[in-house]
Motif scaffolding. Structure first.
Motif, mmCIF file in Angstrom:
data_model
loop_
_atom_site.group_PDB
_atom_site.id
_atom_site.type_symbol
_atom_site.label_atom_id
_atom_site.label_comp_id
_atom_site.label_asym_id
_atom_site.label_seq_id
_atom_site.Cartn_x
_atom_site.Cartn_y
_atom_site.Cartn_z
ATOM 1 N N SER A 33 0.826 -1.211 0.000
ATOM 2 C CA SER A 33 0.000 0.000 0.000
ATOM 3 C C SER A 33 0.859 1.259 0.000
ATOM 4 O O SER A 33 0.535 2.250 -0.664
ATOM 5 N N ALA A 34 1.975 1.201 0.738
ATOM 6 C CA ALA A 34 2.822 2.383 0.848
ATOM 7 C C ALA A 34 3.662 2.615 -0.397
ATOM 8 O O ALA A 34 3.881 3.769 -0.796
ATOM 9 N N HIS A 36 -0.274 1.773 -8.774
ATOM 10 C CA HIS A 36 -1.070 0.628 -9.224
ATOM 11 C C HIS A 36 -2.280 0.485 -8.307
ATOM 12 O O HIS A 36 -2.476 -0.547 -7.653
ATOM 13 N N GLY A 37 -3.073 1.546 -8.253
ATOM 14 C CA GLY A 37 -4.236 1.557 -7.383
ATOM 15 C C GLY A 37 -5.403 2.271 -8.021
ATOM 16 O O GLY A 37 -5.466 2.439 -9.246
ATOM 17 N N ILE A 63 -2.900 -3.392 -7.775
ATOM 18 C CA ILE A 63 -2.445 -4.288 -6.713
ATOM 19 C C ILE A 63 -3.455 -4.342 -5.575
ATOM 20 O O ILE A 63 -3.625 -5.375 -4.927
ATOM 21 N N ASP A 64 -4.167 -3.242 -5.353
ATOM 22 C CA ASP A 64 -5.122 -3.214 -4.243
ATOM 23 C C ASP A 64 -6.312 -4.135 -4.470
ATOM 24 O O ASP A 64 -7.037 -4.461 -3.523
ATOM 25 N N THR A 65 -6.533 -4.577 -5.714
ATOM 26 C CA THR A 65 -7.676 -5.458 -5.977
ATOM 27 C C THR A 65 -7.262 -6.909 -6.225
ATOM 28 O O THR A 65 -8.127 -7.759 -6.464
ATOM 29 N N SER A 124 9.295 6.245 -4.388
ATOM 30 C CA SER A 124 9.710 5.963 -3.008
ATOM 31 C C SER A 124 10.549 4.688 -2.957
ATOM 32 O O SER A 124 10.256 3.706 -3.628
ATOM 33 N N GLU A 125 11.605 4.715 -2.158
ATOM 34 C CA GLU A 125 12.516 3.573 -2.073
ATOM 35 C C GLU A 125 11.917 2.495 -1.176
ATOM 36 O O GLU A 125 11.410 2.774 -0.086
ATOM 37 N N LEU A 126 11.967 1.256 -1.636
ATOM 38 C CA LEU A 126 11.459 0.127 -0.860
ATOM 39 C C LEU A 126 12.608 -0.467 -0.053
ATOM 40 O O LEU A 126 13.573 -0.978 -0.626
ATOM 41 N N PRO A 127 12.563 -0.411 1.275
ATOM 42 C CA PRO A 127 13.659 -0.953 2.089
ATOM 43 C C PRO A 127 13.905 -2.431 1.790
ATOM 44 O O PRO A 127 12.971 -3.180 1.471
#
Length: 604
Positions: A72-73, A79-80, A90-92, A124-127
């Motif tokens: 979600s973040a 993709h929402g 992705i949310d569905t 946004s960077e994904l850790p």
């Protein structure tokens, strides 16, 4: 790729015949036979037992607590509900991979997460920990979903390529017969004895990264950069190679003469004994002067590189005649060493040519040769590897010696001498490398050698054919955007074994544009993008497009698409990608199968 066009045409012919027969008579249909076969299958029953007698549950709680917040973040913004890039929401997506209908989409999510394509670098960077958790959860759910569907009567709808399938697929895709999968561990066997069981063929986060590294290395080996490297040559006659040994014998004679200079009779006796010993045959490799009959044991040591030969850029001419030979007797560890120094390249072909024969007095015996590559940097650091695939019989007679040749891919030789680029030749640790010609016959006679020629890196053309399979000629070559689109369209269709959609190409083009800002060349950027193509589940997995399960009871499995059928056939017949003919048939649709012609000559 194996030449099996006749075989798959025959199988397709039989396949079509079964379908036609089932429609025209009252015999069971193919789908009905599948259900009955699954019901009676020992293999299916084994898989059901392996689930422990209980119905596995999807990991929905962990998804809600750990995975959904990450997606979600970092993923839903693109993709929402507000934006759906590549038509992906992705949310569905249904997180129930065991029963839901979105497994194919989750496989795509696994691909872009594993390749670092999502989120894009400018978002946004994904850790790393969050990325790892998502990949780990997806991999586990995919594995369990495959086992559940198989146990409940459906297909084992998706599995990773086996180690050998992966290796053959890369070889066919890149047009390069190299050992690409050597860094992969051997496949575990399931309890039913198969290596391609879906129970074992899924992957972890570490495996995904390994596949990406292997893909990148394979692409770098298949493609080249800059002008053709100069070809180096080592031409070694046995007259040259034996000089050290003749000097040793001369020094030994001088010592004997000096030792007994006061006793002429004793001196003569000792000199005669020494000369007689220097005329004898030996059980170890040795040199022989054919004119005088003089012999000397072949010796080698790594220290000081005193046995190393220097290469030249001009290929030496093969001597028409010779009077010095090396003789390698049969038996364990009978090897002749040619030291090449520190100039052996990293890539290209190492071509070794040996003029050899069997001994005249052993005309009835046919010995054989092997080739080894090795190095010794110090007393502790060393390696010796067999690099020839098969033994070469040496049938030539001593009065008509023949040339015997090996072509060895240098990139397949591992490990190499790690100090060959940092240490000076003659110093310690030694940077030198060498080849060893081995008499592999246990008791079939000696081998006589008079000349050894080594060349590297050998390329038959530049750029090589493997490079042109990836970066082919095009009128759009100067327009990077158009040419990147062309390269991706062709490469992705071959690698993913199906038609490619424009959104899929656009996704890779966006990645290319991002990477291109940080690289020096088009090819360098494209190799990074193509590595993501080869580390995607679309390449690494065999799966069925529609994975939905609509009933709790064993049901007829969903039908294969034309491209999926082509992939299943090729993996079954030659353990690799569909060839161009099979992909072309798949692209025409099922009606083309009914028009396959099968000449009598093909059946014979």
């Amino acid at each position: 790729m194996f030449h099996v066009a006749r075989l798959y045409r025959l199988l397709l012919f039989v396949f079509v015949g079964v379908l036609t027969a089932s429609a025209a008579t009252n015999v069971p249909s193919l789908d009905e036979l599948k259900v009955e076969g699954a019901r009676q299958s020992i293999l299916m029953n084994h898989v059901a037992r392996s689930l422990g007698g209980t119905v596995p549950q999807p990991g929905l709680e962990r998804f809600r607590n750990d995975i959904e917040p990450v997606l979600s973040a970092h993923c839903v913004p693109c993709h929402g509900p507000e934006k759906a890039k590549a038509r992906l929401r992705i949310d569905t997506l249904d997180p129930n991979l065991l029963e839901g209908s979105d497994v194919d989409w989750w496989l795509e999510v696994l691909a872009v997460l594993g390749n670092g394509e999502m989120p894009p670098p400018d978002e946004s960077e994904l850790p790393g920990d969050d990325r790892g958790k998502a990949i780990e959860w997806l991999s586990g759910e995919i594995r369990m979903a495959s086992m559940v569907r198989r146990a409940t009567g459906g297909h084992s709808s998706f599995r990773r390529l086996t180690r050998y399938e992966y290796n053959y697929a890369l070889q066919d895709l890149l047009g390069l017969p190299r050992e690409f999968a050597r860094d992969l561990p051997p496949e575990a066997r399931s309890e039913d004895g198969f290596q391609n069981s879906s129970e074992n063929l899924h992957m972890s986060v570490a495996q995904l990264e390994t596949y990406r590294q292997i893909a990148r290395k394979a692409l770098l080996r298949a493609t080249v950069r800059g002008p053709k490297p100069p070809e180096l040559h080592w031409g070694v006659s046995m007259e040259q190679a034996s000089q050290i040994e003749w000097r040793k014998q001369a020094e030994e004679l001088d010592k004997v003469r000096a030792k007994f200079k006061e006793d002429a009779q004793k001196q003569e006796q000792e000199v005669e004994k020494l000369l007689a010993r220097n005329q004898a045959s030996h059980s170890r490799p040795y040199f022989k002067n054919l004119a005088t009959g003089q012999t000397a044991l072949h010796t080698w040591s790594y220290g000081g590189a005193k046995y190393a030969f220097r290469p030249t850029e001009n290929r030496p001419e093969l001597p028409e005649s010779f009077d010095h030979v090396a003789i390698i007797p049969p038996g364990h560890k009978k090897k002749f060493v040619v030291e090449l120094g520190e100039k052996v390249p990293d890539e290209g072909i190492l071509r070794v040519r040996v003029r050899a024969s069997r001994l005249a007095e052993e005309e009835g015996r046919i010995p054989s040769m092997q080739l080894e590559f090795g190095w010794q940097a110090s007393n502790e650091g060393r390696a010796l590897l067999r690099v020839s695939q098969e033994d070469i019989p040496v049938a030539a007679s001593s009065d008509e010696p023949q040339i015997y040749q090996w072509n060895v891919p240098l990139g397949d030789i591992y490990p190499r001498n790690s100090v060959r680029k940092t240490s000076r030749l003659g110093s310690m640790p030694s940077p030198s490398e060498h080849i060893r010609i081995v008499n592999s016959s246990a008791a079939k006679g000696a081998i006589q050698i008079d000349y050894v020629e080594v060349s590297a890196p050998v390329y038959e053309e530049w750029p090589p054919a493997s490079h042109k399979r990836v970066f082919f000629d095009s009128e759009n070559r100067q327009d990077e955007s158009l040419y990147a689109h062309e390269v991706l369209s062709v490469f992705m269709a071959r690698a993913w074994r199906r038609a490619i959609t424009e959104p899929e190409i656009e996704q890779k083009l966006r990645l290319f544009s991002t990477i291109r800002r940080t690289t020096d060349s088009f090819e360098e950027s494209m190799i990074e993008v193509l590595a993501t193509v080869l580390s995607s589940p679309d390449f690494l997995y065999l799966f069925q497009g529609d994975l939905a399960v609509e009933s709790d009871v064993p049901a007829v499995s969903q039908g294969l698409s034309d491209y999926e059928l082509a992939a299943r056939l090729s993996m079954f017949l030659w353990c690799s990608l569909p060839d161009d003919q099979l992909l072309e048939l798949a692209g025409r649709g099922p009606v083309s199968y009914t028009h396959l012609t099968l000449p009598t000559s093909d059946l014979v």
